[in-house]
Design a protein around this motif. Sequence first.
Motif, PDB file in Angstrom:
ATOM      1  N   ARG A  94     -18.836 -21.387  16.764  1.00  0.00           N
ATOM      2  CA  ARG A  94     -19.318 -21.597  15.274  1.00  0.00           C
ATOM      3  C   ARG A  94     -18.671 -23.095  15.109  1.00  0.00           C
ATOM      4  NH1 ARG A  94     -14.655 -19.056  15.873  1.00  0.00           N
ATOM      5  NH2 ARG A  94     -12.701 -19.718  14.750  1.00  0.00           N
ATOM      6  N   VAL A  95     -19.139 -23.455  13.997  1.00  0.00           N
ATOM      7  CA  VAL A  95     -18.658 -24.852  13.412  1.00  0.00           C
ATOM      8  C   VAL A  95     -17.915 -24.787  12.013  1.00  0.00           C
ATOM      9  CG1 VAL A  95     -19.414 -27.093  12.506  1.00  0.00           C
ATOM     10  CG2 VAL A  95     -20.572 -26.158  14.563  1.00  0.00           C
ATOM     11  N   GLU A  96     -16.784 -25.159  12.027  1.00  0.00           N
ATOM     12  CA  GLU A  96     -16.135 -25.283  10.692  1.00  0.00           C
ATOM     13  C   GLU A  96     -16.183 -26.871  10.299  1.00  0.00           C
ATOM     14  OE1 GLU A  96     -12.379 -23.599  11.424  1.00  0.00           O
ATOM     15  OE2 GLU A  96     -13.151 -21.495  11.774  1.00  0.00           O
ATOM     16  N   ILE A  97     -16.536 -26.815   9.004  1.00  0.00           N
ATOM     17  CA  ILE A  97     -16.744 -28.173   8.296  1.00  0.00           C
ATOM     18  C   ILE A  97     -15.671 -28.267   7.187  1.00  0.00           C
ATOM     19  CG2 ILE A  97     -18.098 -30.113   7.216  1.00  0.00           C
ATOM     20  CD1 ILE A  97     -20.480 -28.341   8.569  1.00  0.00           C
ATOM     21  N   GLU A  98     -14.777 -29.161   7.109  1.00  0.00           N
ATOM     22  CA  GLU A  98     -13.841 -29.713   5.978  1.00  0.00           C
ATOM     23  C   GLU A  98     -14.376 -31.018   5.485  1.00  0.00           C
ATOM     24  OE1 GLU A  98      -9.772 -28.825   7.055  1.00  0.00           O
ATOM     25  OE2 GLU A  98     -10.432 -26.845   8.467  1.00  0.00           O
ATOM     26  N   LEU A  99     -14.481 -30.858   4.214  1.00  0.00           N
ATOM     27  CA  LEU A  99     -14.693 -32.261   3.417  1.00  0.00           C
ATOM     28  C   LEU A  99     -13.608 -32.457   2.573  1.00  0.00           C
ATOM     29  CD1 LEU A  99     -18.553 -31.769   3.206  1.00  0.00           C
ATOM     30  CD2 LEU A  99     -17.541 -33.085   4.897  1.00  0.00           C
ATOM     31  N   TYR A 100     -13.098 -33.763   2.348  1.00  0.00           N
ATOM     32  CA  TYR A 100     -11.986 -33.682   1.337  1.00  0.00           C
ATOM     33  C   TYR A 100     -12.409 -35.321   0.758  1.00  0.00           C
ATOM     34  CZ  TYR A 100      -9.131 -30.600   4.307  1.00  0.00           C
ATOM     35  OH  TYR A 100      -8.731 -29.489   5.108  1.00  0.00           O
ATOM     36  N   LYS A 101     -12.433 -35.409  -0.773  1.00  0.00           N
ATOM     37  CA  LYS A 101     -12.593 -36.535  -1.268  1.00  0.00           C
ATOM     38  C   LYS A 101     -11.640 -37.687  -0.966  1.00  0.00           C
ATOM     39  CE  LYS A 101     -15.403 -34.580  -5.156  1.00  0.00           C
ATOM     40  NZ  LYS A 101     -15.476 -34.446  -6.623  1.00  0.00           N
ATOM     41  N   GLU A 127     -18.695 -40.563  -3.334  1.00  0.00           N
ATOM     42  CA  GLU A 127     -17.703 -41.188  -2.767  1.00  0.00           C
ATOM     43  C   GLU A 127     -17.510 -40.988  -1.295  1.00  0.00           C
ATOM     44  OE1 GLU A 127     -13.420 -39.422  -3.398  1.00  0.00           O
ATOM     45  OE2 GLU A 127     -14.556 -38.873  -5.373  1.00  0.00           O
ATOM     46  N   ASN A 128     -16.758 -41.758  -0.478  1.00  0.00           N
ATOM     47  CA  ASN A 128     -16.622 -41.198   0.991  1.00  0.00           C
ATOM     48  C   ASN A 128     -15.660 -39.873   1.011  1.00  0.00           C
ATOM     49  OD1 ASN A 128     -17.721 -43.441   1.635  1.00  0.00           O
ATOM     50  ND2 ASN A 128     -15.697 -44.507   1.805  1.00  0.00           N
ATOM     51  N   LEU A 129     -15.956 -39.175   2.185  1.00  0.00           N
ATOM     52  CA  LEU A 129     -15.432 -37.945   2.437  1.00  0.00           C
ATOM     53  C   LEU A 129     -14.654 -37.961   3.827  1.00  0.00           C
ATOM     54  CD1 LEU A 129     -18.255 -35.583   1.182  1.00  0.00           C
ATOM     55  CD2 LEU A 129     -16.188 -36.010  -0.162  1.00  0.00           C
ATOM     56  N   ILE A 130     -13.221 -37.577   3.727  1.00  0.00           N
ATOM     57  CA  ILE A 130     -12.492 -37.176   4.837  1.00  0.00           C
ATOM     58  C   ILE A 130     -13.443 -35.938   5.412  1.00  0.00           C
ATOM     59  CG2 ILE A 130     -10.485 -36.766   6.125  1.00  0.00           C
ATOM     60  CD1 ILE A 130      -9.232 -38.280   3.404  1.00  0.00           C
ATOM     61  N   GLN A 138     -21.184 -41.614   3.934  1.00  0.00           N
ATOM     62  CA  GLN A 138     -20.212 -41.376   3.328  1.00  0.00           C
ATOM     63  C   GLN A 138     -18.966 -40.627   4.010  1.00  0.00           C
ATOM     64  OE1 GLN A 138     -23.177 -40.285   0.090  1.00  0.00           O
ATOM     65  NE2 GLN A 138     -21.076 -39.955  -0.991  1.00  0.00           N
ATOM     66  N   LEU A 139     -19.290 -40.030   5.131  1.00  0.00           N
ATOM     67  CA  LEU A 139     -18.407 -39.179   5.980  1.00  0.00           C
ATOM     68  C   LEU A 139     -17.586 -40.199   6.806  1.00  0.00           C
ATOM     69  CD1 LEU A 139     -21.400 -36.487   6.812  1.00  0.00           C
ATOM     70  CD2 LEU A 139     -19.484 -36.394   4.801  1.00  0.00           C
ATOM     71  N   LYS A 140     -16.554 -40.398   6.414  1.00  0.00           N
ATOM     72  CA  LYS A 140     -15.613 -41.163   7.186  1.00  0.00           C
ATOM     73  C   LYS A 140     -14.248 -41.002   6.621  1.00  0.00           C
ATOM     74  CE  LYS A 140     -17.163 -45.244   4.737  1.00  0.00           C
ATOM     75  NZ  LYS A 140     -18.013 -46.777   5.061  1.00  0.00           N
ATOM     76  N   PRO A 141     -13.348 -40.886   7.469  1.00  0.00           N
ATOM     77  CA  PRO A 141     -13.361 -41.214   8.967  1.00  0.00           C
ATOM     78  C   PRO A 141     -13.821 -39.507   9.304  1.00  0.00           C
ATOM     79  CG  PRO A 141     -11.081 -40.580   8.132  1.00  0.00           C
ATOM     80  CD  PRO A 141     -11.891 -41.001   6.942  1.00  0.00           C
ATOM     81  N   VAL A 142     -14.213 -39.199  10.508  1.00  0.00           N
ATOM     82  CA  VAL A 142     -14.664 -37.847  11.015  1.00  0.00           C
ATOM     83  C   VAL A 142     -13.888 -37.650  12.249  1.00  0.00           C
ATOM     84  CG1 VAL A 142     -16.480 -36.720  12.087  1.00  0.00           C
ATOM     85  CG2 VAL A 142     -17.076 -38.324  10.449  1.00  0.00           C
ATOM     86  N   LEU A 143     -12.997 -36.574  12.023  1.00  0.00           N
ATOM     87  CA  LEU A 143     -12.250 -35.951  12.920  1.00  0.00           C
ATOM     88  C   LEU A 143     -12.962 -34.794  13.813  1.00  0.00           C
ATOM     89  CD1 LEU A 143      -8.883 -36.212  11.103  1.00  0.00           C
ATOM     90  CD2 LEU A 143      -9.776 -37.763  12.779  1.00  0.00           C
ATOM     91  N   ILE A 144     -12.872 -34.780  14.970  1.00  0.00           N
ATOM     92  CA  ILE A 144     -13.802 -33.720  15.837  1.00  0.00           C
ATOM     93  C   ILE A 144     -12.461 -33.167  16.889  1.00  0.00           C
ATOM     94  CG2 ILE A 144     -15.497 -33.354  17.482  1.00  0.00           C
ATOM     95  CD1 ILE A 144     -16.335 -36.393  16.989  1.00  0.00           C
TER      96      ILE A 144
END
Length: 134
Positions: free
Chosen positions: A114-121, A58-61, A98-104
């Motif tokens: 660093r880069v912190e990545i958060e993925l929410y179903k 599924e898509n991931l916020i 599937q990565l939408k929306p993407v907030l930067i």
Amino acid sequence: MIKITIPGRPVSKSNFKLCNVHGQAWMPKEGKHSRYVAYENMIAGYINKEYSGPTIEENLITILKLYFPNKRMGDIHNYPKSICDGIEKSGIIKNDKQLKPVLIFDYIDKENPRVEIELYKSSEYEISYLISKR
């Protein structure tokens, strides 16, 4: 929710594309321009250490927090491509569409870039935002 931290300065994809004699862009796997491919692989490796579940269909916020060592960060919009390609390469998703929306978000952290990545179903979370006048 999946949260992953990738140590080091974020790498932009746009700086590493080369063109052949026909004008087609390609990413070299060796030499001085191969840093992008190594960065993608590093992201995939960190994700695979943290996530061992099934492929998410599924898509991931997606929230990307980019921490740079100084103000020389270039065009902030070129960084998500390298990060999203690394997420796809990890195999936890089928396609980076599937990565939408993407907030930067961008920050300065001289001691710990660093880069912190958060993925929410999307089926479990929703996103809202508020813009207010100062």
